[in-house]
Design a protein around this motif. Structure first.
Motif, mmCIF file in Angstrom:
data_model
loop_
_atom_site.group_PDB
_atom_site.id
_atom_site.type_symbol
_atom_site.label_atom_id
_atom_site.label_comp_id
_atom_site.label_asym_id
_atom_site.label_seq_id
_atom_site.Cartn_x
_atom_site.Cartn_y
_atom_site.Cartn_z
ATOM 1 N N ASN A 1 76.380 7.043 48.160
ATOM 2 C CA ASN A 1 76.602 8.259 47.381
ATOM 3 C C ASN A 1 76.354 9.489 48.261
ATOM 4 O O ASN A 1 75.207 9.833 48.541
ATOM 5 C CB ASN A 1 75.659 8.272 46.176
ATOM 6 C CG ASN A 1 75.838 9.501 45.316
ATOM 7 O OD1 ASN A 1 76.739 10.314 45.533
ATOM 8 N ND2 ASN A 1 74.973 9.653 44.328
ATOM 9 N N PHE B 1 71.359 7.049 43.359
ATOM 10 C CA PHE B 1 71.454 8.437 42.915
ATOM 11 C C PHE B 1 70.055 9.030 42.896
ATOM 12 O O PHE B 1 69.044 8.333 43.026
ATOM 13 C CB PHE B 1 72.106 8.532 41.531
ATOM 14 C CG PHE B 1 71.203 8.135 40.398
ATOM 15 C CD1 PHE B 1 70.613 9.103 39.582
ATOM 16 C CD2 PHE B 1 70.931 6.809 40.135
ATOM 17 C CE1 PHE B 1 69.782 8.742 38.541
ATOM 18 C CE2 PHE B 1 70.101 6.435 39.091
ATOM 19 C CZ PHE B 1 69.523 7.409 38.298
ATOM 20 N N ASN B 2 69.985 10.350 42.736
ATOM 21 C CA ASN B 2 68.706 11.056 42.684
ATOM 22 C C ASN B 2 68.181 11.083 41.262
ATOM 23 O O ASN B 2 68.754 11.733 40.384
ATOM 24 C CB ASN B 2 68.851 12.486 43.194
ATOM 25 C CG ASN B 2 69.078 12.558 44.686
ATOM 26 O OD1 ASN B 2 70.147 12.941 45.147
ATOM 27 N ND2 ASN B 2 68.074 12.182 45.464
ATOM 28 N N GLU C 1 84.136 11.303 40.673
ATOM 29 C CA GLU C 1 83.789 12.675 41.019
ATOM 30 C C GLU C 1 82.953 12.769 42.293
ATOM 31 O O GLU C 1 82.539 13.852 42.683
ATOM 32 C CB GLU C 1 83.028 13.318 39.862
ATOM 33 C CG GLU C 1 83.851 13.421 38.578
ATOM 34 C CD GLU C 1 83.071 14.076 37.456
ATOM 35 O OE1 GLU C 1 81.880 14.393 37.676
ATOM 36 O OE2 GLU C 1 83.645 14.276 36.369
ATOM 37 N N VAL C 2 82.683 11.649 42.955
ATOM 38 C CA VAL C 2 81.881 11.674 44.173
ATOM 39 C C VAL C 2 82.654 12.349 45.299
ATOM 40 O O VAL C 2 83.796 12.001 45.581
ATOM 41 C CB VAL C 2 81.484 10.240 44.593
ATOM 42 C CG1 VAL C 2 80.773 10.258 45.940
ATOM 43 C CG2 VAL C 2 80.583 9.610 43.536
ATOM 44 N N ASP C 3 82.036 13.349 45.948
ATOM 45 C CA ASP C 3 82.652 14.044 47.080
ATOM 46 C C ASP C 3 82.555 13.150 48.303
ATOM 47 O O ASP C 3 81.457 12.764 48.724
ATOM 48 C CB ASP C 3 81.927 15.364 47.326
ATOM 49 C CG ASP C 3 82.641 16.212 48.369
ATOM 50 O OD1 ASP C 3 83.694 15.770 48.858
ATOM 51 O OD2 ASP C 3 82.122 17.298 48.689
ATOM 52 N N ASP D 1 70.541 13.759 47.773
ATOM 53 C CA ASP D 1 69.692 14.727 48.443
ATOM 54 C C ASP D 1 68.391 14.049 48.865
ATOM 55 O O ASP D 1 68.005 13.031 48.288
ATOM 56 C CB ASP D 1 69.372 15.901 47.509
ATOM 57 C CG ASP D 1 70.596 16.750 47.211
ATOM 58 O OD1 ASP D 1 71.417 16.917 48.130
ATOM 59 O OD2 ASP D 1 70.732 17.217 46.063
ATOM 60 N N PHE E 1 80.719 15.565 53.188
ATOM 61 C CA PHE E 1 79.586 16.420 52.842
ATOM 62 C C PHE E 1 79.007 17.056 54.091
ATOM 63 O O PHE E 1 79.165 16.555 55.214
ATOM 64 C CB PHE E 1 78.504 15.633 52.097
ATOM 65 C CG PHE E 1 77.931 14.498 52.905
ATOM 66 C CD1 PHE E 1 76.819 14.688 53.712
ATOM 67 C CD2 PHE E 1 78.503 13.242 52.863
ATOM 68 C CE1 PHE E 1 76.293 13.661 54.466
ATOM 69 C CE2 PHE E 1 77.985 12.200 53.605
ATOM 70 C CZ PHE E 1 76.875 12.411 54.405
ATOM 71 N N ASN F 1 63.553 14.101 43.020
ATOM 72 C CA ASN F 1 64.816 13.612 43.585
ATOM 73 C C ASN F 1 64.693 12.200 44.160
ATOM 74 O O ASN F 1 65.360 11.850 45.131
ATOM 75 C CB ASN F 1 65.350 14.545 44.674
ATOM 76 C CG ASN F 1 66.108 15.719 44.104
ATOM 77 O OD1 ASN F 1 66.481 15.730 42.936
ATOM 78 N ND2 ASN F 1 66.321 16.729 44.921
ATOM 79 N N ILE G 1 74.645 6.644 51.956
ATOM 80 C CA ILE G 1 75.529 7.764 51.614
ATOM 81 C C ILE G 1 76.966 7.525 52.050
ATOM 82 O O ILE G 1 77.831 8.370 51.800
ATOM 83 C CB ILE G 1 75.005 9.077 52.229
ATOM 84 C CG1 ILE G 1 74.869 8.939 53.737
ATOM 85 C CG2 ILE G 1 73.698 9.488 51.607
ATOM 86 C CD1 ILE G 1 74.340 10.189 54.394
ATOM 87 N N LYS H 1 75.155 19.056 54.642
ATOM 88 C CA LYS H 1 73.957 19.550 53.962
ATOM 89 C C LYS H 1 72.928 19.985 54.994
ATOM 90 O O LYS H 1 72.840 19.427 56.083
ATOM 91 C CB LYS H 1 73.371 18.464 53.051
ATOM 92 C CG LYS H 1 74.336 18.051 51.931
ATOM 93 C CD LYS H 1 73.714 17.065 50.976
ATOM 94 C CE LYS H 1 74.681 16.712 49.848
ATOM 95 N NZ LYS H 1 74.088 15.798 48.846
ATOM 96 N N ASP I 1 76.452 12.459 47.534
ATOM 97 C CA ASP I 1 75.757 13.521 46.817
ATOM 98 C C ASP I 1 74.242 13.384 46.869
ATOM 99 O O ASP I 1 73.519 14.226 46.333
ATOM 100 C CB ASP I 1 76.208 13.537 45.349
ATOM 101 C CG ASP I 1 77.628 14.052 45.201
ATOM 102 O OD1 ASP I 1 78.068 14.800 46.090
ATOM 103 O OD2 ASP I 1 78.299 13.701 44.214
#
Length: 622
Positions: free
Chosen positions: A393, A453-454, A333-335, A397, A338, A428, A377, A340, A395
């Motif tokens: 990753n 991951f966060n 499911e990792v986009d 932040d 990105f 996070n 990332i 941001k 995703d």
């Protein structure tokens, strides 16, 4: 403070050049050699006139970096659930794999730095510099493996040969204007830098016992292009004798393009063919614009304060160009792409209360940001291991922290004591976890992924203290100690990964002048054991020694430097997950012994900082 990056780091070389105030010519020559191979030379030269200051540094270095590692991994049966909700038990192909790694790094390169400063007046000047560094290196990693089912099943050998060429250059322009003798000044800086890295890695793995069969043979072509721009302006305005106002702007703009092209050896055709599933290029942009202001004042004879505010905007963009179905399956499911945008305020406040002339108490607060870096990332998995891969990753932040500290300082004639207690709350926060991917290598080993991951929160509470003791001019001792409790809270894919752990670290530095005016320096570092939800890290320590003596009427210095005297600086950890355990040890570089000779021409001796290790200072007493 707000004047600097709210993250506390910058991705640019940030060359700092010392301005010479003495008219005429001065310089130095530094020659060094060591074991394992660590040899080179650095030449510094400076010519100062009334209006100009010309300077240059030229360096050459050849270095080897032997290292080693040991990994003992055990794999367990796991449960798979199909689309209909039916469970099945899957046994691993191998229940245990033991790896011994020997690493040989070789690097050779040179750097040149030239610049000039022009003085408009005694209070105003502009400086231009150019820096270039070129290096090439070869890293050879030999991995000997034993693979077990119920007993030893086979032995394998894997060799990774990485050939890397690096080129970096930077141009900088700096302006300084001191308006008066009261401290009012304006500074401005522009830096532009580019870096290019070209890497060819050959990967070859075969069964060596009881048969001799080829498992995998690959060629990995990797290029990385990076471009950085820095713009900065700072204004300082003293107001009376006890207050000061500052304001400024800082902008950093980073572009990075990383390309992977993989070829697999095909025994049928007897040659290499492109592997499009494991080839890609990833483009990463990071733009940070920040404005800050701060004000300090002294209230009466006892109390002073410094307060500031920084407004910072961060824009992160990632673009992955690939047609890989494997990557889509691997990432889940990792986009993979990105964009941001983050806007944040970062206040800072410090209060100081003077108890006496040499004694004070401080109270401080600051807010910071921790931005994810490109490799953290980049969604494409690493290719240097078939079975244990790292994947970034997109995703992720940024993490934000708020820190409070209460400090105490006391000075005596020969002794200085500093201490503080602190509390840091981070949201996070980044955490690396390992998980099974459900994918297997061609010889049936399940691929395990490490991914950041966060985590929800990270709370650190601790106390630190340091003591500096100068009994006389020939002795100086400094010791520091930091103990803290680390508490994290969060989950990943339905698994709770919160943990509480206490750890500590300590440092000791000393300088003693022995008979015959020989300076003896000691640096000791110890970090206690620590743990997170999956991994326990054992303690690690290292001892460095250095001896130096001035010769040739003080114009020359000979030095002997030993880093990691007892060869103990090794990272040891144990990871425990529901699907595998890993007991490992890794040493990046073995003990290093270096001797050096420096000769100065019309130049005073410069004192090195503890732990210094760069191209210009190799072999100096640290």
């Amino acid at each position: 403070m707000p004047r600097y990056d709210a993250e506390g780091t910058a991705g640019i070389l940030n060359i700092i050049l010392k301005r010479e105030k003495t008219l005429g010519f001065n310089g130095s020559v530094n020659l060094y050699a060591g074991h394992p191979t660590n040899a080179g030379a650095t030449v510094n030269a400076n010519l100062r006139t009334d209006k100009f200051n010309f300077f240059t540094t030229i360096g050459y270095r050849k270095r080897t970096g032997p290292g080693n590692g040991f990994f003992d991994n055990s794999y367990f049966p796991r449960t798979l659930t199909d689309q209909n909700g039916n469970d099945s038990i899957v046994d691993p192909e191998f229940s245990r794999i033991i790896e011994d790694r020997d690493i040989d790094r070789q690097n050779e390169g040179y750097n040149i730095n030239i610049g000039s400063e022009y003085f408009f007046s005694e209070t105003s000047s502009v400086t231009a510099t150019y820096f270039r560094r070129v290096s090439d290196g070869t890293d050879i990693t030999n991995i000997f493996s034993e693979r077990y089912k119920s007993a030893l099943d086979d032995e394998t050998f894997r060799q990774e040969i990485e050939n890397e060429d690096d080129t970096n250059w930077q141009f900088s322009l700096n302006y300084l204007n001191k308006f008066d003798n009261e401290g009012e000044e304006l500074t401005a800086a522009f830096q532009y830098s580019e870096g290019f890295e070209d890497v060819l890695t050959t990967l070859d793995e075969s069964v060596t016992s009881p048969t001799t069969d080829l498992i995998s043979r690959q060629n990995l072509f990797e290029t990385e292009k990076q471009q950085d721009i820095l713009l900065q302006m700072d204004y300082v305005l003293p107001i009376g004798e006890d207050s000061q106002f500052e304001a400024g702007y800082r902008g950093t703009f980073e572009d990075e393009i990383t390309t992977y092209d993989l070829e697999d050896f095909n025994e049928t055709v007897g040659g290499f063919i492109p592997n499009t599933d494991l080839s890609n290029d990833f483009t990463y942009y990071e733009d940070v614009n920040a404005f800050y202001t701060q004000y300090g004042n002294k209230l009466g004879k006892k109390l002073s304060f410094l307060a500031g505010l920084r407004l910072e905007n961060t824009r992160l963009t990632g673009i992955l160009n690939t047609q890989s179905d494997f990557l889509q399956e691997f990432s889940g499911e990792v986009d993979l792409n990105f964009k941001k945008n983050y806007l944040g305020l970062f206040p800072t406040a410090n209060l100081t209360f003077e108890i006496a002339e040499r004694e004070n108490i401080t109270l401080g607060y600051n807010r910071r940001i921790n931005r994810p870096r490109g490799w953290f990332i980049n969604p494409f998995p690493s290719l240097t291991s078939r079975t244990n891969v790292f994947q970034g990753n997109p995703d992720l932040d940024p993490a934000y922290s708020n820190t409070f500290d209460l400090g105490y300082l006391k000075r005596w004639d020969k002794l200085t004591l500093t201490s503080s207690i602190y509390y840091q709350h981070e949201t996070n926060s980044f955490e690396r976890v390992q998980e099974n991917t459900g994918l297997f290598t061609t010889d049936g080993i399940e691929i395990i992924r490490s991914i950041p991951f966060n985590l929800a929160t990270n709370i650190r509470t601790g106390a630190e203290g340091s003591v500096m003791y100068n009994p006389n001019r020939k002795m100086r001792f400094t010791g520091s100690f930091n103990i803290f409790q680390f508490k994290s809270d969060g989950s990943f894919n339905g698994r709770e990964l919160g943990t509480t752990n206490t750890s500590w670290f300590a440092r000791f530095n000393s300088k003693i002048t022995l008979p015959a005016k020989i300076d003896w320096q000691t640096n000791f570092f110890y970090r206690g054991p620590s743990a997170n939800a999956q991994t326990e890290n054992k303690s690690i320590y290292g001892l460095n020694l250095a001896f130096s003596k001035d010769i040739l009427k003080g114009n020359g210095t000979v030095s002997l430097n030993v880093r990691d005297l007892f060869n103990t600086f090794k990272r040891q950890s144990y990871t425990d997950t529901p699907f595998f355990t890993s007991d490992n040890e890794f040493q990046w570089r073995v003990r290093q012994i270096t001797a050096s000779f420096m000769y100065r021409i019309n130049e005073q001796k410069k004192r090195g900082r503890p732990g210094r290790d760069d191209d210009d200072g190799e072999g100096e007493a640290f």
